[in-house]
Design a protein around this motif. Structure first.
Motif, PDB file in Angstrom:
ATOM      1  N   GLU A   1      -4.574   5.717  10.240  1.00  0.00           N
ATOM      2  CA  GLU A   1      -3.434   5.037  10.867  1.00  0.00           C
ATOM      3  C   GLU A   1      -2.122   5.777  10.683  1.00  0.00           C
ATOM      4  OE1 GLU A   1      -6.465   3.643  10.032  1.00  0.00           O
ATOM      5  OE2 GLU A   1      -5.578   2.410   8.473  1.00  0.00           O
TER       6      GLU A   1
ATOM      7  N   LEU B   1     -10.872   7.460   0.616  1.00  0.00           N
ATOM      8  CA  LEU B   1     -10.395   6.843   1.859  1.00  0.00           C
ATOM      9  C   LEU B   1      -9.149   7.571   2.324  1.00  0.00           C
ATOM     10  CD1 LEU B   1     -10.086   4.590   4.028  1.00  0.00           C
ATOM     11  CD2 LEU B   1      -8.808   3.268   2.350  1.00  0.00           C
TER      12      LEU B   1
ATOM     13  N   ILE C   1       0.837  -1.214   0.000  1.00  0.00           N
ATOM     14  CA  ILE C   1       0.000   0.000   0.000  1.00  0.00           C
ATOM     15  C   ILE C   1       0.868   1.260   0.000  1.00  0.00           C
ATOM     16  CG2 ILE C   1      -1.625   1.366   1.397  1.00  0.00           C
ATOM     17  CD1 ILE C   1      -2.993  -1.236   2.171  1.00  0.00           C
TER      18      ILE C   1
ATOM     19  N   GLY D   1     -14.830  -2.115   1.464  1.00  0.00           N
ATOM     20  CA  GLY D   1     -13.416  -2.382   1.754  1.00  0.00           C
ATOM     21  C   GLY D   1     -13.124  -3.812   1.338  1.00  0.00           C
ATOM     22  N   THR D   2     -12.804  -3.970   0.074  1.00  0.00           N
ATOM     23  CA  THR D   2     -12.687  -5.337  -0.463  1.00  0.00           C
ATOM     24  C   THR D   2     -11.418  -6.054  -0.013  1.00  0.00           C
ATOM     25  OG1 THR D   2     -11.892  -4.225  -2.428  1.00  0.00           O
ATOM     26  CG2 THR D   2     -14.131  -5.100  -2.492  1.00  0.00           C
TER      27      THR D   2
ATOM     28  N   ARG E   1      -6.847   7.102   5.308  1.00  0.00           N
ATOM     29  CA  ARG E   1      -6.611   6.195   6.439  1.00  0.00           C
ATOM     30  C   ARG E   1      -6.007   6.990   7.598  1.00  0.00           C
ATOM     31  NH1 ARG E   1      -5.054   2.545   2.107  1.00  0.00           N
ATOM     32  NH2 ARG E   1      -6.077   0.512   2.303  1.00  0.00           N
TER      33      ARG E   1
HETATM   34  C1  PEP Z   1     -10.199  -2.573   2.838  1.00  0.00           C
HETATM   35  O1  PEP Z   1     -10.295  -3.391   3.729  1.00  0.00           O
HETATM   36  O2  PEP Z   1     -10.496  -2.819   1.644  1.00  0.00           O
HETATM   37  C2  PEP Z   1      -9.689  -1.213   3.123  1.00  0.00           C
HETATM   38  C3  PEP Z   1      -9.708  -0.274   2.208  1.00  0.00           C
HETATM   39  O3  PEP Z   1      -9.161  -0.988   4.363  1.00  0.00           O
HETATM   40  P1  PEP Z   1      -7.668  -1.401   4.776  1.00  0.00           P
HETATM   41  O4  PEP Z   1      -6.943  -1.869   3.568  1.00  0.00           O
HETATM   42  O5  PEP Z   1      -7.078  -0.208   5.407  1.00  0.00           O
HETATM   43  O6  PEP Z   1      -7.942  -2.525   5.754  1.00  0.00           O
END
Ligand code: PEP
Ligand code: MG
Length: 758
Positions: free
Chosen positions: A493, A489, A402, A657-658, A491
């Motif tokens: 975090e 999105l 990511i 959130g795939t 995030r």
């Molecule tokens: C997901 O779960 O698809 C998502 C976008 O959240 P993360 O990757 O941060 O868990």
């Protein structure tokens, strides 16, 4: 006043007179490329038409006071305007000029009534944001004065489709600033047709030309209704590198009356290769000439009639991004020393630095290759310096993947042994697309690819919004520069991880105000970069294994499976003192004047969680849904299956959130490289859940979005658009590609519905 102009007199910079399409055809014609003859009914003719028919007042009257957000009103107004334009009497002198020119074309062609294509060509270039590409009409197989005149008038009216009106109103553009020219071109009755990209748009290899072709007219390929054969040719050797013969069940033809029709492809042609090797090479040759002429990568529409190649359109490719890598995967020849999963594209060479403990992270210098078991948030500063990243563990949605994609840094994950098999300080080359590590420095780093970013013509506008995912506030500017419609999105975090200190510790030692400001500072950066485009902030989803590495994180529980452990909103509610700081940060930003921030919560599994978050927000004085739009992530089968209850509880939007939805549906740990080949976001069960959620939300008027990796995958995106998703949030590097995929899918849907009506 020049009502008509022939291609002889047009060049690329005549967009004002002939629109983008007309100017580009003129340029190709005068470069002696095989272009069918054409004349252009100029933009001046259009303005003259509007003036002489006195339509401007009427159009202004129809469009005054309409609410463009009300579909019914918008469609009604568009219909009225278009009817007025199409049915008014054309001024005689314009009519005569068009007829005379048409007859001249018939004469040149040696017959009485030549079939022509009449295509609209908009002069939108002076409004750089206003894309009219693909929004106007094309009329194929027109013949005789009446049909040609009517087609021109209908081209004029296509400047007032609901979408075009909506767009201009939204942007505050004058409806009469843009004009429309109509290209009248000898029809090529194609036996084969398709498109050609002079640079491979998928891997951005400048030495590869990609040709797509199908039987009959090119409409099927351009609209996406026919899957074409795909041929990849090496530009330097003309070697055909790959041939992919598709099943072409249907094709477009001109019937005996000159009407364009989609028919079943004759049985013997369905799986037959459309282009011979000789023809592929001939086309490659013409493509090369066009690219040389324009001195940039081009996207070309071609057709072949009786073995003669014709070029119908050429425009610069707008989807090539400014990639960090200077080498193309396919140029590399070297000894492969390690393989893994290609997680972030690009090719870079550098010195391996194996990082076993976080304390060693200072060893990473600019241009090094960071090799580690799995990156952790506290490695982000070093990741920014690294030329490439290699990890032992992880799949396509792990931390390393990511962040690397966001940074535009090549990355290979899941190598199952990079830290053991690579030697510290040795030089390697990393191919982040193919997932390969080569010994030494290989490829041709000194050969920079030519003109890497090509912005030309008008950008593509889609009805489905295309947003970007942002994890690190530092990349907000880069994300905003993609032209994304917002952040789907953000995030939370990484705002915390960027401080290197556990939020619990900040709260305990520095107090609520300090933690609130940490969140506010990160969100502010992104909201600023995108203002006034919306930014969806997702509250903290803190997995214990990631937060344990932070200062003060030593108390994080050790969990057997953190992916199914103390994370998401269930943790947020357990640690509501932290959640409160996040909500206070949003409140603070609203008070500072930011009106473009929305909130959503992660990993929802039941309705109680939503209710409790609302209560906590109320306590801090933030009214969810009133002050800010409020949504939930659908990341668990539970949330998908109780979507109606969630809607009932009261939300404005959901976001799929795939990454998590896939792992929880098919029982595959998204971070486990041993099972990454089974991690399929397009598993039928995942798709079924997604479809269920989108259709239920649509029914209830709740907006839908996706922010998992699947939103950056073209084949899944096509389905999402068909199901009616409101917006798609893609990785920064995929925004442009996804925008094009969405545009094509939308066009296909419109086309199919028009055909059904007929
Ligand atoms: C997901 O779960 O698809 C998502 C976008 O959240 P993360 O990757 O941060 O868990
Ligand atoms: Mg998730």
């Amino acid at each position: 006043m020049k009502l008509i102009t022939w291609l002889d007199d047009l060049r690329n910079d005549d967009v004002d007179i002939a629109g983008g399409k007309g100017a580009s055809l003129g340029e190709m014609w005068n470069a002696k490329l095989p272009v069918p003859p054409a004349f252009v009914v100029t933009s001046e003719a259009y303005r003259y038409f509007i003036k002489e028919t006195k339509l401007q007042d009427e159009i202004e009257r129809i469009l005054s006071n309409i609410d463009v957000n009300n579909n019914e009103e918008l469609n009604k107004a568009s219909k009225e305007v278009r009817y007025a334009i199409e049915n008014v009497k054309m001024p005689d002198d314009l009519k005569l000029s068009i007829i005379e020119s048409y007859h001249k074309m018939c004469e040149l062609n040696g017959d009485d009534e030549t079939f022509v294509a009449v295509r609209s060509s908009a002069t939108a270039e002076d409004l750089p944001d206003a894309s009219f590409a693909g929004q106007q009409e094309t009329f194929l197989n027109m013949k005789g004065n009446e049909q040609v005149l009517q087609a021109v008038q209908e081209c004029f009216s296509s400047l007032f489709t609901p979408r075009a009106i909506f767009y201009r109103e939204e942007k505050g553009f004058d409806h009469f600033e843009v004009a429309l020219a109509a290209v009248v071109q000898k029809m090529v009755n194609a036996d084969q047709a398709g498109v050609m990209f002079t640079v491979n748009p998928i891997n951005q290899d400048y030495n590869q030309m990609v040709i797509e072709g199908a039987w009959g007219l090119g409409e099927g390929v351009v609209s996406g209704t026919v899957s074409p054969d795909t041929y990849i040719v090496a530009k330097d050797t003309q070697e055909v590198l790959s041939v992919n013969v598709a099943r072409k069940d249907t094709m477009f033809i001109k019937d005996a009356d000159g009407v364009t029709k989609e028919i079943k492809t004759p049985e013997d042609l369905i799986e037959k290769q459309v282009l011979s090797e000789e023809m592929i090479k001939k086309l490659e040759n013409v493509g090369q000439t066009i690219e040389n002429h324009y001195k940039r990568p081009m996207d070309i529409e071609w057709s072949i009639e009786n073995g003669e190649i014709y070029m119908l359109q050429a425009r610069p490719i707008t989807t090539l991004t400014d990639k960090k890598d200077s080498k193309s995967s396919n140029e590399i020849e070297g000894k492969i020393i390690l393989k893994g999963i290609g997680a972030s594209p690009g090719v870079e060479s550098g010195k391996v630095k194996i990082i076993s403990e976080i304390e060693e992270i200072g060893r990473i210098l600019d241009g090094d290759i960071l090799v580690t078991k799995m990156t952790t948030p506290d490695m982000v500063p070093a990741m920014k310096k690294a030329a490439a990243i290699i990890t032992d563990d992880g799949g396509l949605t792990c931390h390393a993947a990511i962040i690397s994609r966001e940074l535009g840094t090549p990355c290979v994950v899941g190598t199952k042994g990079a830290t053991k098999n690579l030697k510290d300080e040795e030089c390697v080359t990393v191919d982040g697309e193919k997932g390969i590590v080569y010994e030494g420095k290989v490829g041709k780093p000194e050969e920079k690819a030519p003109a890497q970013v090509v912005y030309a013509g008008a950008p593509v506008i889609t009805a489905t919004e295309i947003k970007a995912n942002v994890s690190m506030p530092e990349v907000a500017e880069r994300a905003a520069a993609t032209g994304a419609d917002g952040v789907g999105l953000l995030r939370a975090e990484h705002m915390i991880l960027g401080t290197g200190v556990h939020p619990g510790k900040i709260l305990k030692e520095q107090g609520e105000g300090a933690l609130t400001e940490v969140f506010a500072e990160g969100i502010r950066k992104v909201a600023d970069a995108f203002y006034p485009r919306p930014v969806t902030y997702r509250t903290l989803d803190a997995p214990t294994d990631e937060f344990v590495g932070l200062k003060g994180g030593e108390d994080e529980p050790h969990e057997h499976n953190p992916m199914m452990g103390w994370r998401g909103i269930r943790r947020g509610l357990d640690q509501s003192e932290i959640l409160k700081c996040e909500l206070k940060a949003i409140k603070k930003l609203r008070e500072e004047g930011y009106r473009n921030i929305n909130v959503m919560i992660p990993l929802v599994t039941n309705v109680d969680e939503i209710r409790k978050v609302k209560e906590i927000a109320n306590e801090v004085g933030l009214k969810l849904r009133l002050d800010v739009e409020f949504g939930v992530m659908v990341e668990t089968p539970a949330a998908a299956l109780i979507i109606d209850d969630i809607i009932e509880e009261g939300i404005d939007f959901i976001s799929l959130g795939t990454n998590d939805l896939t792992q929880y549906t098919i029982a595959i740990d998204r971070n486990n490289e041993n099972v990454s080949k089974y991690y399929l976001e397009n598993h039928p069960a995942v798709l079924k859940l997604i479809e269920l959620v989108i259709t239920s939300c649509k029914r209830a008027g709740v907006k839908t979005s996706i922010c998992g990796q699947a939103g950056s995958r073209p084949q899944i995106v096509e389905k999402l658009v068909e199901w009616g998703i409101t917006s798609i949030s893609a990785n920064i590097d995929a925004v442009e590609t996804i925008r094009n995929v969405v545009a094509r899918t939308e066009q296909k849907i419109i086309l199919e519905s028009i055909r059904k009506q007929k």
